[in-house]
Write a protein that holds these residues in place. Structure first.
Motif, PDB file in Angstrom:
ATOM      1  N   ALA A   1       0.826  -1.207   0.000  1.00  0.00           N
ATOM      2  CA  ALA A   1       0.000   0.000   0.000  1.00  0.00           C
ATOM      3  C   ALA A   1       0.857   1.252   0.000  1.00  0.00           C
ATOM      4  CB  ALA A   1      -0.929  -0.009   1.215  1.00  0.00           C
ATOM      5  N   MET A   2       1.901   1.289   0.819  1.00  0.00           N
ATOM      6  CA  MET A   2       2.759   2.478   0.871  1.00  0.00           C
ATOM      7  C   MET A   2       3.454   2.721  -0.466  1.00  0.00           C
ATOM      8  SD  MET A   2       4.420   2.618   4.710  1.00  0.00           S
ATOM      9  CE  MET A   2       5.003   0.920   4.754  1.00  0.00           C
ATOM     10  N   ASN A   3       3.872   1.645  -1.103  1.00  0.00           N
ATOM     11  CA  ASN A   3       4.492   1.794  -2.424  1.00  0.00           C
ATOM     12  C   ASN A   3       3.497   2.374  -3.430  1.00  0.00           C
ATOM     13  OD1 ASN A   3       6.821   0.693  -1.369  1.00  0.00           O
ATOM     14  ND2 ASN A   3       6.440  -1.363  -2.177  1.00  0.00           N
ATOM     15  N   PHE A   4       2.266   1.902  -3.347  1.00  0.00           N
ATOM     16  CA  PHE A   4       1.218   2.412  -4.248  1.00  0.00           C
ATOM     17  C   PHE A   4       0.969   3.894  -3.995  1.00  0.00           C
ATOM     18  CE2 PHE A   4      -3.437   3.103  -4.841  1.00  0.00           C
ATOM     19  CZ  PHE A   4      -3.446   3.079  -6.233  1.00  0.00           C
ATOM     20  N   PHE A   5       0.953   4.303  -2.729  1.00  0.00           N
ATOM     21  CA  PHE A   5       0.748   5.715  -2.417  1.00  0.00           C
ATOM     22  C   PHE A   5       1.890   6.579  -2.947  1.00  0.00           C
ATOM     23  CE2 PHE A   5      -1.540   4.071   1.604  1.00  0.00           C
ATOM     24  CZ  PHE A   5      -2.723   3.914   0.889  1.00  0.00           C
ATOM     25  N   ASP A   6       3.080   6.008  -2.995  1.00  0.00           N
ATOM     26  CA  ASP A   6       4.244   6.778  -3.445  1.00  0.00           C
ATOM     27  C   ASP A   6       4.298   6.932  -4.961  1.00  0.00           C
ATOM     28  OD1 ASP A   6       5.128   7.185  -0.880  1.00  0.00           O
ATOM     29  OD2 ASP A   6       6.460   5.446  -0.865  1.00  0.00           O
ATOM     30  N   ASP A   7       4.040   5.825  -5.699  1.00  0.00           N
ATOM     31  CA  ASP A   7       4.265   5.885  -7.143  1.00  0.00           C
ATOM     32  C   ASP A   7       3.000   5.712  -7.983  1.00  0.00           C
ATOM     33  OD1 ASP A   7       3.731   3.107  -7.119  1.00  0.00           O
ATOM     34  OD2 ASP A   7       5.854   2.599  -6.999  1.00  0.00           O
ATOM     35  N   GLY A   8       1.895   5.297  -7.358  1.00  0.00           N
ATOM     36  CA  GLY A   8       0.646   5.144  -8.112  1.00  0.00           C
ATOM     37  C   GLY A   8       0.613   3.952  -9.040  1.00  0.00           C
ATOM     38  N   GLU A   9       1.615   3.074  -8.931  1.00  0.00           N
ATOM     39  CA  GLU A   9       1.656   1.905  -9.808  1.00  0.00           C
ATOM     40  C   GLU A   9       0.699   0.827  -9.275  1.00  0.00           C
ATOM     41  OE1 GLU A   9       3.147   1.436 -12.700  1.00  0.00           O
ATOM     42  OE2 GLU A   9       3.815   3.527 -12.634  1.00  0.00           O
ATOM     43  N   LEU A  10      -0.294   0.474 -10.092  1.00  0.00           N
ATOM     44  CA  LEU A  10      -1.356  -0.415  -9.639  1.00  0.00           C
ATOM     45  C   LEU A  10      -0.956  -1.890  -9.660  1.00  0.00           C
ATOM     46  CD1 LEU A  10      -4.334  -0.664  -8.763  1.00  0.00           C
ATOM     47  CD2 LEU A  10      -4.952  -0.739 -11.196  1.00  0.00           C
ATOM     48  N   ARG A  11      -0.125  -2.283 -10.591  1.00  0.00           N
ATOM     49  CA  ARG A  11       0.132  -3.702 -10.813  1.00  0.00           C
ATOM     50  C   ARG A  11       0.629  -4.443  -9.566  1.00  0.00           C
ATOM     51  NH1 ARG A  11      -2.538  -6.841 -13.640  1.00  0.00           N
ATOM     52  NH2 ARG A  11      -2.481  -8.131 -11.777  1.00  0.00           N
TER      53      ARG A  11
ATOM     54  N   VAL B   1     -11.041  -5.311 -11.703  1.00  0.00           N
ATOM     55  CA  VAL B   1     -12.099  -6.301 -11.903  1.00  0.00           C
ATOM     56  C   VAL B   1     -11.552  -7.671 -11.514  1.00  0.00           C
ATOM     57  CG1 VAL B   1     -13.692  -7.371 -13.523  1.00  0.00           C
ATOM     58  CG2 VAL B   1     -13.087  -4.942 -13.790  1.00  0.00           C
ATOM     59  N   ALA B   2     -12.229  -8.301 -10.560  1.00  0.00           N
ATOM     60  CA  ALA B   2     -11.890  -9.678 -10.193  1.00  0.00           C
ATOM     61  C   ALA B   2     -12.499 -10.613 -11.226  1.00  0.00           C
ATOM     62  CB  ALA B   2     -12.422  -9.997  -8.803  1.00  0.00           C
ATOM     63  N   VAL B   3     -11.676 -11.496 -11.762  1.00  0.00           N
ATOM     64  CA  VAL B   3     -12.099 -12.399 -12.840  1.00  0.00           C
ATOM     65  C   VAL B   3     -12.307 -13.784 -12.247  1.00  0.00           C
ATOM     66  CG1 VAL B   3     -11.552 -13.274 -15.129  1.00  0.00           C
ATOM     67  CG2 VAL B   3     -10.638 -11.050 -14.386  1.00  0.00           C
ATOM     68  N   GLY B   4     -13.578 -14.072 -11.910  1.00  0.00           N
ATOM     69  CA  GLY B   4     -13.908 -15.387 -11.371  1.00  0.00           C
ATOM     70  C   GLY B   4     -13.177 -15.736 -10.094  1.00  0.00           C
ATOM     71  N   LEU B   5     -12.714 -14.764  -9.334  1.00  0.00           N
ATOM     72  CA  LEU B   5     -11.950 -14.966  -8.103  1.00  0.00           C
ATOM     73  C   LEU B   5     -10.658 -15.743  -8.345  1.00  0.00           C
ATOM     74  CD1 LEU B   5     -14.776 -15.695  -5.488  1.00  0.00           C
ATOM     75  CD2 LEU B   5     -13.622 -13.542  -5.981  1.00  0.00           C
ATOM     76  N   GLU B   6     -10.199 -15.697  -9.612  1.00  0.00           N
ATOM     77  CA  GLU B   6      -8.939 -16.346  -9.971  1.00  0.00           C
ATOM     78  C   GLU B   6      -7.876 -15.332 -10.369  1.00  0.00           C
ATOM     79  OE1 GLU B   6      -8.775 -19.480  -9.499  1.00  0.00           O
ATOM     80  OE2 GLU B   6     -10.913 -19.921  -9.295  1.00  0.00           O
ATOM     81  N   ARG B   7      -8.315 -14.253 -10.971  1.00  0.00           N
ATOM     82  CA  ARG B   7      -7.391 -13.236 -11.466  1.00  0.00           C
ATOM     83  C   ARG B   7      -7.927 -11.853 -11.109  1.00  0.00           C
ATOM     84  NH1 ARG B   7      -4.477 -15.235 -15.854  1.00  0.00           N
ATOM     85  NH2 ARG B   7      -3.272 -13.300 -15.761  1.00  0.00           N
ATOM     86  N   LEU B   8      -7.044 -10.866 -11.233  1.00  0.00           N
ATOM     87  CA  LEU B   8      -7.454  -9.485 -10.965  1.00  0.00           C
ATOM     88  C   LEU B   8      -6.850  -8.614 -12.054  1.00  0.00           C
ATOM     89  CD1 LEU B   8      -9.108  -7.974  -8.811  1.00  0.00           C
ATOM     90  CD2 LEU B   8      -6.982  -7.475  -7.623  1.00  0.00           C
ATOM     91  N   VAL B   9      -7.715  -7.972 -12.819  1.00  0.00           N
ATOM     92  CA  VAL B   9      -7.296  -7.124 -13.940  1.00  0.00           C
ATOM     93  C   VAL B   9      -7.675  -5.690 -13.614  1.00  0.00           C
ATOM     94  CG1 VAL B   9      -7.646  -6.607 -16.378  1.00  0.00           C
ATOM     95  CG2 VAL B   9      -7.548  -8.988 -15.603  1.00  0.00           C
ATOM     96  N   GLY B  10      -6.776  -4.759 -13.884  1.00  0.00           N
ATOM     97  CA  GLY B  10      -7.090  -3.367 -13.598  1.00  0.00           C
ATOM     98  C   GLY B  10      -6.175  -2.429 -14.342  1.00  0.00           C
ATOM     99  N   GLU B  11      -6.446  -1.138 -14.167  1.00  0.00           N
ATOM    100  CA  GLU B  11      -5.660  -0.121 -14.867  1.00  0.00           C
ATOM    101  C   GLU B  11      -5.974   1.245 -14.284  1.00  0.00           C
ATOM    102  OE1 GLU B  11      -8.604   0.637 -18.644  1.00  0.00           O
ATOM    103  OE2 GLU B  11      -7.487  -1.263 -18.538  1.00  0.00           O
ATOM    104  N   GLU B  12      -5.094   2.170 -14.547  1.00  0.00           N
ATOM    105  CA  GLU B  12      -5.377   3.566 -14.226  1.00  0.00           C
ATOM    106  C   GLU B  12      -6.094   4.204 -15.408  1.00  0.00           C
ATOM    107  OE1 GLU B  12      -3.211   7.722 -12.787  1.00  0.00           O
ATOM    108  OE2 GLU B  12      -1.994   5.908 -13.115  1.00  0.00           O
TER     109      GLU B  12
END
Length: 598
Positions: free
Chosen positions: A425-435, A585-596
């Motif tokens: 979470a802290m890394n995400f707050f610093d750089d905004g990288e979602l992956r 978007v959670a894909v069938g509770l197997e994967r997680l796809v997203g983007e900014e």
């Protein structure tokens, strides 16, 4: 200089030194009318000890000549009751009794406290007492000696017991057998309260006022103290402890004047306190909600002294409440209730609030009865009443944070994993990288959700149901991203009649470099809609995943929604709000796809 009595429960000192005081003395008359032996329960850090000291000051026969000085200008001064300054005052504070060791160790600590207070009593009232007070022997013997001395005078005794269940609540969570031994027929707690009961039967003890958090220990005393009336849910006392919002404005006014705060800053401060400290209701028919007074005074003092909000808005002294949640989470029903509260609307319906239950009742029901657990959480201050009978809810963000922290520990019990979640979470707050955030969620949390997804899907997105839904995803994202030092956090924020899944607005005094607001829209596409098995979904690369029609549709809807939310937020809050917007978007509770969404 404005003096806020944060953490100060000495009523006499508050009045003598001119500290800020919200007048509650009109409730003295109400209490007198409710009975002679009263029990008053409120959550921790809710001003109970200050109220005990208010009563001690009002009724103490030694302070009769100082009544005008101490109470001048307060509600009770204009029309005092006939009982004012008419009693010897004996005070016990059971937060000073040790909860550690064997039942003999605890019993001895209890005896020593009674002896110590009897010694103080003898010294304070030496000019009024002819007979000495013995401080040797059992606690019951010491009380008998004190009462014998009181009976030689024209006055009666008023006993004030503060935090009666403080040490026994800690023992209950840690060592049930020691707890039970305290309340056996000849246990030290039962014997002492039996002596108090007997003393009210013409032996010089005329009035008793007891404060505590829950009724559990009181009910385990059974016939040992069955003369008490529990007035905790009395409508006339709903505002005795806590501040109303109108009073907050009065408290904030001198700070705003000295600090020259503009009107919009005053409203912002009120909004912060409303979200974090408000929301308590102690009678279903009570009108306005009340704020936690200790937290409010802490924040006002910090704003006055530092000119800005404190870095941490939640009370740092909540470890005991966290321990209670951990205790309840050890049972399936407790875990289920915590998940239901955090993954849904923050409300739960039960047949009725249990106003009386023993430890035996509680432990017998913990594995299966949500009503008993919810009632216990109410007394802890972790749930509160609503206007609707039988419906309880999380009162504010202070408590929501406790539940979210516990939820994350339920899903990630390993300290290494929960620490890794915070670091992501802290890394995400610093750089905004979602992956990296999505990868952590996909590898650590989706497998757990997939195993728990045993029921049918909800009929509508966001509704509760037997299967995992978007609310569950949102709760887990919120538990990872909840950082009150950096952000003002909102879940289901209403913007122009739309509800944003997650909003994190940068606090104006955020000390971290390059902060940015964050907006999230979360969705779940179930395997049935995808027409794929879990193994197939796990094997697909992300490019192929994104070509699945159901996922394409979900991503497009999510993008469109965040664009609308972004525009609405700018219209509502001005150009200062420029959130970085994300969809996941959670894909069938197997994967997680997203983007900014740029």
């Amino acid at each position: 200089m404005i003096q806020y009595p944060y953490g100060i429960a000495d009523f006499h000192r508050i009045r003598r030194e001119g500290m800020v005081y919200v007048d509650r003395t009109s409730y003295i008359r109400d209490l007198e009318n409710l009975g002679d032996v009263l029990v008053f329960l409120r959550p921790r850090r809710f001003g109970k000890s200050l109220w005990v000291q208010t009563l001690a000051t009002y009724y103490d026969l030694r302070l009769a000549d100082a009544f005008d000085e101490i109470f001048g200008g307060l509600a009770i001064h204009a029309e005092p009751t006939p009982r004012r300054n008419r009693y010897f005052i004996l005070q016990w504070n059971f937060s000073l009794v040790t909860p550690r060791g064997s039942v003999e160790d605890v019993g001895e600590s209890l005896r020593e406290h009674v002896a110590s207070r009897a010694s103080v009593f003898a010294s304070d009232y030496r000019d009024h007492l002819a007979d000495p007070i013995r401080t040797e022997g059992s606690a019951e013997t010491i009380l008998d000696s004190l009462l014998a001395a009181v009976r030689q005078t024209p006055y009666k005794l008023y006993l004030l017991i503060d935090e009666y269940d403080n040490f026994v609540n800690e023992i209950m969570v840690r060592d049930v057998e020691t707890y039970k031994a305290l309340f056996e027929a000849d246990g030290p707690m039962k014997e002492l309260f039996k002596a108090v009961k007997n003393a009210t039967e013409g032996l010089g003890l005329e009035r008793v006022f007891v404060t505590g958090v829950s009724p559990v220990a009181l009910n385990d005393l059974t016939s040992g103290f069955n003369v008490a009336t529990d007035v905790s849910l009395n409508r006339s006392l709903a505002g005795l402890c806590g501040f109303y919002e109108t009073e907050l404005r009065d408290l904030l006014a001198p700070v705003a004047a000295e600090r020259r705060l503009p009107d919009e800053e005053v409203e912002r401060l009120l909004g912060v306190m409303r979200a974090w400290y408000n929301g308590y209701r102690f009678n279903e028919r009570a009108g306005d909600l009340v704020y936690n007074p200790t937290n409010v005074l802490f924040l006002l003092r910090e704003v006055y002294l530092q000119g800005e909000l404190p870095r941490t808005l939640h009370d740092p002294n909540l470890r005991t409440d966290q321990a209670k949640l951990a205790f309840l989470a050890e049972t399936a029903a407790g875990t289920g209730l915590i998940e239901e509260l955090t993954e849904g609307t923050g409300e739960i319906r039960i047949p009725q609030l249990l106003a009386s239950f023993s430890l035996g009742d509680l432990t017998a029901r913990l594995s299966e009865d949500a009503a008993a657990i919810a009632s216990f959480l109410y007394y802890m201050g972790l749930l509160t009443l609503t206007e609707e009978s039988g419906r309880l809810r999380i009162p504010n963000l202070v408590v929501k944070k406790l539940f979210l922290d516990r939820l994350l520990e339920i899903f990630l019990p390993s300290l290494a994993e929960s620490s890794a979640a915070r670091q992501v979470a802290m890394n995400f707050f610093d750089d905004g990288e979602l992956r990296p955030l999505l990868d952590f969620f996909e590898s650590k949390l989706l497998p757990i959700l997939s195993n728990r997804d045993q029921g049918p899907a909800p009929k509508q997105p966001g509704q509760s149901g037997g299967g995992v839904n978007e609310m569950v995803l949102k709760a887990l994202f919120l538990s990872i991203l909840f950082d009150d030092q950096r952000f003002v956090v909102h879940s289901e924020l209403e913007v122009e009649r739309q509800y944003v899944d997650l909003c994190l607005f940068v606090r104006p005094e955020n000390p971290y470099p390059n902060p940015f607001d964050i907006l999230f829209e979360l969705k779940l596409v179930r395997r049935k809609a995808l027409g794929k098995k879990g193994q197939e979904l796990r094997a697909m690369d992300e490019t192929a995943l994104r070509e699945l029609p159901a996922l394409k549709t979900a991503l497009a809807e999510a993008r469109e929604q965040v664009e609308r939310y972004r525009a609405a937020l700018v219209r509502q809050r001005g150009d200062a709000v420029r959130p970085r917007c994300y969809v996941a978007v959670a894909v069938g509770l197997e994967r997680l796809v997203g983007e900014e969404v740029a």
